[in-house]
Write an enzyme that holds these catalytic residues in place. Structure first.
Site, PDB file in Angstrom:
ATOM      1  N   CYS A   1      -3.848   0.785  -2.597  1.00 10.87           N
ATOM      2  CA  CYS A   1      -4.063  -0.360  -1.694  1.00 10.87           C
ATOM      3  C   CYS A   1      -2.985  -1.393  -2.395  1.00 10.87           C
ATOM      4  O   CYS A   1      -2.621  -1.555  -3.566  1.00 10.87           O
ATOM      5  CB  CYS A   1      -5.403  -1.130  -1.720  1.00 10.87           C
TER       6      CYS A   1
ATOM      7  N   ASN B   1       0.799  -1.138  -0.119  1.00  8.64           N
ATOM      8  CA  ASN B   1      -0.169   0.136   0.103  1.00  8.64           C
ATOM      9  C   ASN B   1       0.806   1.257  -0.205  1.00  8.64           C
ATOM     10  O   ASN B   1       2.014   1.161   0.455  1.00  8.64           O
ATOM     11  CB  ASN B   1      -0.989  -0.116   1.079  1.00  8.64           C
ATOM     12  N   ILE B   2       0.492   2.397  -0.610  1.00  8.14           N
ATOM     13  CA  ILE B   2       1.124   3.565  -0.916  1.00  8.14           C
ATOM     14  C   ILE B   2       0.290   4.505  -0.722  1.00  8.14           C
ATOM     15  O   ILE B   2      -0.729   4.913  -1.252  1.00  8.14           O
ATOM     16  CB  ILE B   2       1.554   3.714  -2.237  1.00  8.14           C
ATOM     17  N   GLU B   3       0.411   5.352   0.590  1.00  9.23           N
ATOM     18  CA  GLU B   3      -0.401   6.465   0.919  1.00  9.23           C
ATOM     19  C   GLU B   3      -0.009   7.665   0.546  1.00  9.23           C
ATOM     20  O   GLU B   3       1.001   8.122  -0.182  1.00  9.23           O
ATOM     21  CB  GLU B   3      -0.283   6.222   2.431  1.00  9.23           C
TER      22      GLU B   3
ATOM     23  N   GLU C   1      -3.021  -4.579  -3.143  1.00  7.58           N
ATOM     24  CA  GLU C   1      -3.641  -5.635  -4.080  1.00  7.58           C
ATOM     25  C   GLU C   1      -3.485  -4.760  -5.412  1.00  7.58           C
ATOM     26  O   GLU C   1      -3.254  -5.468  -6.603  1.00  7.58           O
ATOM     27  CB  GLU C   1      -4.957  -5.827  -3.830  1.00  7.58           C
TER      28      GLU C   1
ATOM     29  N   CYS D   1     -10.516  -2.925  -4.534  1.00  2.35           N
ATOM     30  CA  CYS D   1      -9.727  -3.938  -4.808  1.00  2.35           C
ATOM     31  C   CYS D   1     -10.462  -5.355  -5.474  1.00  2.35           C
ATOM     32  O   CYS D   1      -9.939  -5.898  -6.233  1.00  2.35           O
ATOM     33  CB  CYS D   1      -8.870  -4.143  -3.789  1.00  2.35           C
TER      34      CYS D   1
ATOM     35  N   CYS E   1     -10.195  -4.477   0.225  1.00  2.00           N
ATOM     36  CA  CYS E   1     -11.450  -3.945   0.327  1.00  2.00           C
ATOM     37  C   CYS E   1     -12.329  -3.874  -1.075  1.00  2.00           C
ATOM     38  O   CYS E   1     -11.883  -4.577  -1.774  1.00  2.00           O
ATOM     39  CB  CYS E   1     -10.933  -2.360   0.380  1.00  2.00           C
TER      40      CYS E   1
HETATM   41  N1  THU Z   1      -5.426  -1.345   2.221  1.00  2.00           N
HETATM   42  C1  THU Z   1      -4.962  -1.995   1.429  1.00  2.00           C
HETATM   43  O1  THU Z   1      -3.929  -2.058   1.093  1.00  2.00           O
HETATM   44  N2  THU Z   1      -5.658  -3.054   1.147  1.00  2.00           N
HETATM   45  C2  THU Z   1      -6.829  -3.434   1.417  1.00  2.00           C
HETATM   46  O2  THU Z   1      -7.659  -4.137   0.925  1.00  2.00           O
HETATM   47  C3  THU Z   1      -7.444  -2.776   2.449  1.00  2.00           C
HETATM   48  C4  THU Z   1      -6.819  -1.284   2.916  1.00  2.00           C
HETATM   49  C5  THU Z   1      -4.643  -0.229   2.817  1.00  2.00           C
HETATM   50  C6  THU Z   1      -5.053   1.353   2.587  1.00  2.00           C
HETATM   51  C7  THU Z   1      -4.236   1.883   3.541  1.00  2.00           C
HETATM   52  O3  THU Z   1      -3.153   2.259   3.294  1.00  2.00           O
HETATM   53  C8  THU Z   1      -4.449   1.014   5.035  1.00  2.00           C
HETATM   54  O4  THU Z   1      -4.621   0.023   4.242  1.00  2.00           O
HETATM   55  C9  THU Z   1      -5.638   1.323   5.927  1.00  2.00           C
HETATM   56  O5  THU Z   1      -6.599   1.500   5.392  1.00  2.00           O
END
Ligand code: THU
Length: 132
Positions: free
Chosen positions: A55, A44-46, A57, A91, A88
């Site tokens: 996300c 995941n890359i915020e 995935e 995804c 989520c």
């Molecule tokens: N996140 C994912 O990378 N995949 C998911 O299916 C659920 C959420 C990440 C997004 C964010 O960086 C962190 O989890 C918290 O929501």
């Protein structure tokens, strides 16, 4: 010699180490297997603009697609959660785009895991046939 599942789990765990998560501190790793046997992984890359977060995935899928691999067979997702981490909704839609029968393995760091087919994760999914 590692089997395919072990390779995917290791790739997902390694990708998780690369997660860019200064806001949530919630690293996730994903790794997928293409139909022709290649593995792509992602984290995941915020972003300071929170809604732009990508996300794990989708990072893995976009890497595979941009490398020319459109047919996906299996995906493993790993996070430090009590139950195996569920992808989520966004995804799930993106996974479904590249295969209605992709095996999606959800795992936590204890090694608990559950698996579903992509069609099970998004019943009655909107898909390309709806555009005809
Ligand atoms: N996140 C994912 O990378 N995949 C998911 O299916 C659920 C959420 C990440 C997004 C964010 O960086 C962190 O989890 C918290 O929501």
């Amino acid at each position: 010699m590692e089997n395919t599942m072990e390779r995917l789990v290791r790739a997902a765990l390694e990708a998780r180490e690369k997660a860019y998560v200064p806001y949530s501190n919630f690293p996730i790793g994903a790794a997928l297997l293409t139909k022709d046997g290649q593995i792509f992984s992602g984290c995941n890359i915020e972003n300071a603009s929170y809604g732009l977060t990508n996300c794990a995935e989708r990072t893995a899928i976009f890497k595979a697609i941009s490398a020319g691999h459109h047919e996906l067979k299996m995906m493993v997702v790993v996070a430090d959660t009590a139950r195996p981490i569920p992808p989520c909704g966004a995804c799930r839609q993106v996974i479904f785009e590249f295969g209605e029968d992709i095996t999606v393995v959800m795992r936590n760091l204890q090694g608990d895991s559950v698996q579903y087919q992509s069609r099970e994760l998004l019943p009655a999914a909107f898909n390309r046939r709806d555009l005809d």
